[in-house]
Design a protein around this motif. Sequence first.
Motif, PDB file in Angstrom:
ATOM      1  N   GLY A  98       0.827  -1.189   0.000  1.00  0.00           N
ATOM      2  CA  GLY A  98       0.000   0.000   0.000  1.00  0.00           C
ATOM      3  C   GLY A  98       0.860   1.236   0.000  1.00  0.00           C
ATOM      4  O   GLY A  98       2.085   1.162   0.000  1.00  0.00           O
ATOM      5  N   PRO A  99       0.215   2.401   0.040  1.00  0.00           N
ATOM      6  CA  PRO A  99       0.959   3.654  -0.086  1.00  0.00           C
ATOM      7  C   PRO A  99       1.970   3.903   1.035  1.00  0.00           C
ATOM      8  O   PRO A  99       3.037   4.431   0.796  1.00  0.00           O
ATOM      9  N   ASP A 100       1.664   3.508   2.243  1.00  0.00           N
ATOM     10  CA  ASP A 100       2.564   3.788   3.365  1.00  0.00           C
ATOM     11  C   ASP A 100       3.273   2.533   3.855  1.00  0.00           C
ATOM     12  O   ASP A 100       3.844   2.540   4.935  1.00  0.00           O
ATOM     13  N   SER A 101       3.237   1.457   3.084  1.00  0.00           N
ATOM     14  CA  SER A 101       3.762   0.190   3.580  1.00  0.00           C
ATOM     15  C   SER A 101       5.264   0.250   3.866  1.00  0.00           C
ATOM     16  O   SER A 101       5.718  -0.296   4.860  1.00  0.00           O
ATOM     17  N   SER A 102       6.058   0.917   3.038  1.00  0.00           N
ATOM     18  CA  SER A 102       7.497   0.973   3.290  1.00  0.00           C
ATOM     19  C   SER A 102       7.794   1.800   4.534  1.00  0.00           C
ATOM     20  O   SER A 102       8.676   1.457   5.315  1.00  0.00           O
ATOM     21  N   GLU A 103       7.064   2.878   4.707  1.00  0.00           N
ATOM     22  CA  GLU A 103       7.232   3.694   5.910  1.00  0.00           C
ATOM     23  C   GLU A 103       6.830   2.915   7.162  1.00  0.00           C
ATOM     24  O   GLU A 103       7.509   2.958   8.180  1.00  0.00           O
ATOM     25  N   ARG A 104       5.716   2.192   7.063  1.00  0.00           N
ATOM     26  CA  ARG A 104       5.221   1.399   8.182  1.00  0.00           C
ATOM     27  C   ARG A 104       6.217   0.288   8.516  1.00  0.00           C
ATOM     28  O   ARG A 104       6.500   0.025   9.687  1.00  0.00           O
ATOM     29  N   LEU A 105       6.768  -0.358   7.489  1.00  0.00           N
ATOM     30  CA  LEU A 105       7.756  -1.404   7.721  1.00  0.00           C
ATOM     31  C   LEU A 105       9.020  -0.857   8.373  1.00  0.00           C
ATOM     32  O   LEU A 105       9.580  -1.478   9.278  1.00  0.00           O
ATOM     33  N   LEU A 106       9.470   0.288   7.925  1.00  0.00           N
ATOM     34  CA  LEU A 106      10.654   0.915   8.507  1.00  0.00           C
ATOM     35  C   LEU A 106      10.422   1.259   9.973  1.00  0.00           C
ATOM     36  O   LEU A 106      11.267   0.990  10.829  1.00  0.00           O
ATOM     37  N   HIS A 107       9.261   1.817  10.255  1.00  0.00           N
ATOM     38  CA  HIS A 107       8.903   2.165  11.638  1.00  0.00           C
ATOM     39  C   HIS A 107       8.836   0.904  12.504  1.00  0.00           C
ATOM     40  O   HIS A 107       9.375   0.876  13.618  1.00  0.00           O
ATOM     41  N   GLN A 108       8.197  -0.143  11.988  1.00  0.00           N
ATOM     42  CA  GLN A 108       8.088  -1.402  12.726  1.00  0.00           C
ATOM     43  C   GLN A 108       9.465  -2.008  12.975  1.00  0.00           C
ATOM     44  O   GLN A 108       9.744  -2.514  14.055  1.00  0.00           O
ATOM     45  N   GLU A 109      10.343  -1.929  11.981  1.00  0.00           N
ATOM     46  CA  GLU A 109      11.692  -2.460  12.130  1.00  0.00           C
ATOM     47  C   GLU A 109      12.464  -1.692  13.204  1.00  0.00           C
ATOM     48  O   GLU A 109      13.193  -2.280  14.008  1.00  0.00           O
ATOM     49  N   MET A 110      12.292  -0.368  13.231  1.00  0.00           N
ATOM     50  CA  MET A 110      12.959   0.447  14.256  1.00  0.00           C
ATOM     51  C   MET A 110      12.471   0.068  15.649  1.00  0.00           C
ATOM     52  O   MET A 110      13.271  -0.050  16.586  1.00  0.00           O
TER      53      MET A 110
END
Length: 174
Positions: A98-110
Motif C-alpha cells: 500500500g501507499p505507506d507500507s514501506s514507511e510502516r515497515l521501517l517504523h516497525q523495524e525500528m
Amino acid sequence: MDDQDQQLVFINWLEDHSASVMKVARAYTLNSEDCQDLAQEILLQAWRSVPKFSGKSTAATWFYRVALNTAMNWKRKDKPRRESQQPLIDINVPEPHGPDSSERLLHQEMIENLYQAIHQLPKTDAALVLLYLDELSYQEMAEVLGVTENSIGVKLNRAKKKLATILNGGCDES
C-alpha cells in the motif's frame, strides 16, 4: 475495600495503564505468546495487589511497579523453559502493501530493533528505559524503582549510552 470497590478501581486503572502493561510485557519477552502470557500475569498480580494499595504513590507509579516486579520475577522463573523451548514452525508474515507500507515497515523495524536492544540491557536499565519511554517524571521513576530522584539522571544517562552502543552494533559513538 470490598469486592465491588476493588473491581471499579482495577477497571479504572486498567483503562489508564493498559498500554504500560503491554510495553513492559513486550520488553521482557521475545515472542507474542509470551508477551500475552506475561501481560495476563501482570494483570493478575495487579488485581491481587489492589487491596494493598495505600495511596502513598500515584496509581500510575504503583501499577508500573507491580508490572516491572512481575516481569522481572517472570523472566527469572521462566528462563529454563524458554532456553529449552524451540518454535514448532517458523511463520513468515507477508509484508503489507500500500501507499505507506514501506514507511510502516521501517517504523516497525525500528521498534523491533529498540525492543531487541532493550532485551540486552540489565533488568534495572531496561525498566528505567521503559519508564523513560513512557514519559514518567524523574520523581515517578524514582518511586517505581525505589531509588532516589538524583540517581535517576545518572542511571538513565548510563542506560541510554548502553542502549546506543547496542543499537550501533557495539560501537560507542558518544
